[in-house]
Write an enzyme that holds these catalytic residues in place. Sequence first.
Site, short mmCIF file in Angstrom:
data_model
loop_
_atom_site.label_atom_id
_atom_site.label_comp_id
_atom_site.label_asym_id
_atom_site.label_seq_id
_atom_site.Cartn_x
_atom_site.Cartn_y
_atom_site.Cartn_z
N ASP A 1 6.28 3.70 -3.01
CA ASP A 1 7.14 2.67 -2.42
C ASP A 1 7.95 2.06 -3.57
O ASP A 1 9.06 2.52 -3.90
CB ASP A 1 6.26 1.64 -1.70
CG ASP A 1 7.01 0.43 -1.16
OD1 ASP A 1 8.20 0.30 -1.41
OD2 ASP A 1 6.38 -0.43 -0.50
N LYS B 1 -3.62 -3.84 3.43
CA LYS B 1 -3.36 -4.13 2.02
C LYS B 1 -4.69 -4.15 1.29
O LYS B 1 -5.69 -4.63 1.84
CB LYS B 1 -2.67 -5.50 1.90
CG LYS B 1 -1.28 -5.54 2.51
CD LYS B 1 -0.28 -4.76 1.67
CE LYS B 1 1.13 -4.90 2.22
NZ LYS B 1 2.10 -4.14 1.41
N GLY C 1 8.77 -1.76 5.67
CA GLY C 1 9.24 -3.05 6.18
C GLY C 1 9.18 -4.10 5.09
O GLY C 1 8.42 -3.95 4.12
N GLU D 1 -0.78 4.01 -0.71
CA GLU D 1 0.58 3.63 -1.07
C GLU D 1 0.58 2.83 -2.39
O GLU D 1 -0.17 1.87 -2.54
CB GLU D 1 1.18 2.80 0.08
CG GLU D 1 2.64 2.43 -0.10
CD GLU D 1 3.21 1.68 1.10
OE1 GLU D 1 2.57 1.68 2.18
OE2 GLU D 1 4.28 1.09 0.96
O1 SMG Z 1 7.66 -5.85 7.46
O2 SMG Z 1 5.82 -5.27 8.44
C1 SMG Z 1 6.46 -5.59 7.44
C2 SMG Z 1 5.73 -5.65 6.12
C3 SMG Z 1 5.35 -4.31 5.64
O3 SMG Z 1 3.60 -4.21 4.07
C4 SMG Z 1 4.78 -4.34 4.26
N1 SMG Z 1 5.65 -4.48 3.23
O4 SMG Z 1 4.75 -3.00 0.13
O5 SMG Z 1 5.24 -2.09 1.98
C5 SMG Z 1 5.07 -3.11 1.31
C6 SMG Z 1 5.24 -4.50 1.86
C7 SMG Z 1 6.26 -5.25 1.06
C8 SMG Z 1 6.53 -6.63 1.52
S1 SMG Z 1 5.26 -7.73 1.23
C9 SMG Z 1 5.96 -9.30 1.20
MG MG Z 2 4.37 -0.89 0.16
#
Ligand code: SMG
Ligand code: MG
Length: 361
Positions: free
Chosen positions: A231, A156, A283, A206
């Site tokens: 996304d 992130k 996810g 992303e």
């Molecule tokens: O489930 O491993 C997982 C999290 C993957 O980074 C993830 N999800 O923007 O893709 C995304 C984020 C959204 C959820 S953050 C609370």
């Molecule tokens: Mg994302």
Amino acid sequence: MREIRMPLVAPFETSFGRTSLRRILLVEIDAEGVSGWGECVAGEGPFYSPETVETAWHVLRDFLWPAVRGREFGAASEIDAMLADVRGHNMAKGALEAAVWDAEARQKRLPLWKLLGGERQEIPCGVSIGLKENDDELERQVEKELAAGYQRIKIKIKPGRDVGPVARLRQRFPRIKLMVDANSAYELSDLPLLQELDAYYLMMIEQPLGWDDIWSHAELQRKLKTPICLDECIHSEEHARAAIALGACGIINIKLGRVGGYSAARRIHDLCREKGVPVWCGGMLESGIGRAHNIALSTLANFTLPGDVTASRRYWTEDIIEPEVTVSAQGTIRAPEGPGIGYEPRRERIESLTVRHEELS
Ligand code: SMG
Ligand code: MG
């Protein structure tokens, strides 16, 4: 419907906030005596998307359930159209629709992934690593995930925590599949900074810009070498079509909840396949039930890139399904052979985590 609460093994931080305790809405449907389970991926607050656990509960009880109750239908693929009068609320829809798919597959004694037309039994897995206090901590976490076998690393980013950590990781791990996810933390005026990321041959960036701003992503993509993956922006086949036609992305992340279930996810998958746009499964910090659905979805042919679908133990000390989801040393998950989602919900454990429950008939 029930709400369970589960503490994450470690807090997960993104550009929009930090989560330590998940509130998870589960849907169980009874289809002529066969149970099907779905998970609503709405967050505790409206920060990833406009939906929350509370809005989903309300819309499921007051609008989605009345749209299907007592109606006869032959297949889960018909549910999507039955819910179409309700605008938006895709995560609420996705939870109900997924539960019906699980039930149909269980009735037919088929693994859900086969009922969906999945073509790969072994799915490639990556991990998503939240924002860390410092680069040393991030590097240690990446080492750990690579040692576990995961095939790609996503970190992130947010303003102030972007080029620095990426440069450091690239120097330490020159050959890994690496990508970043900004969760809409930047603006078009950040172009020079985003262009700096081009130097690190990332697989993709992303969702750098606004959560519903496809046009600005097209502007940005024209000026970036690194492919953009959308996304938050993609809620439907129509959005995907617009994004591809405008050149706003080279890759799409598909999440069942964000697009409103399997029917929509398959339409987006098929469109992307036709247009030569690879997809992967995102996810949402799911419990085992949502995780199992993500595995089923990831078996479709155009899910060619590693997804954010990982082992239960990365998030939970103890999951709510039996067996738990595990990942091979090669960083893959094998889609299960059992009927439906192929993992059994652990009723007693689910009961003990439940903070509210409502039965609709
Ligand atoms: O489930 O491993 C997982 C999290 C993957 O980074 C993830 N999800 O923007 O893709 C995304 C984020 C959204 C959820 S953050 C609370
Ligand atoms: Mg994302």
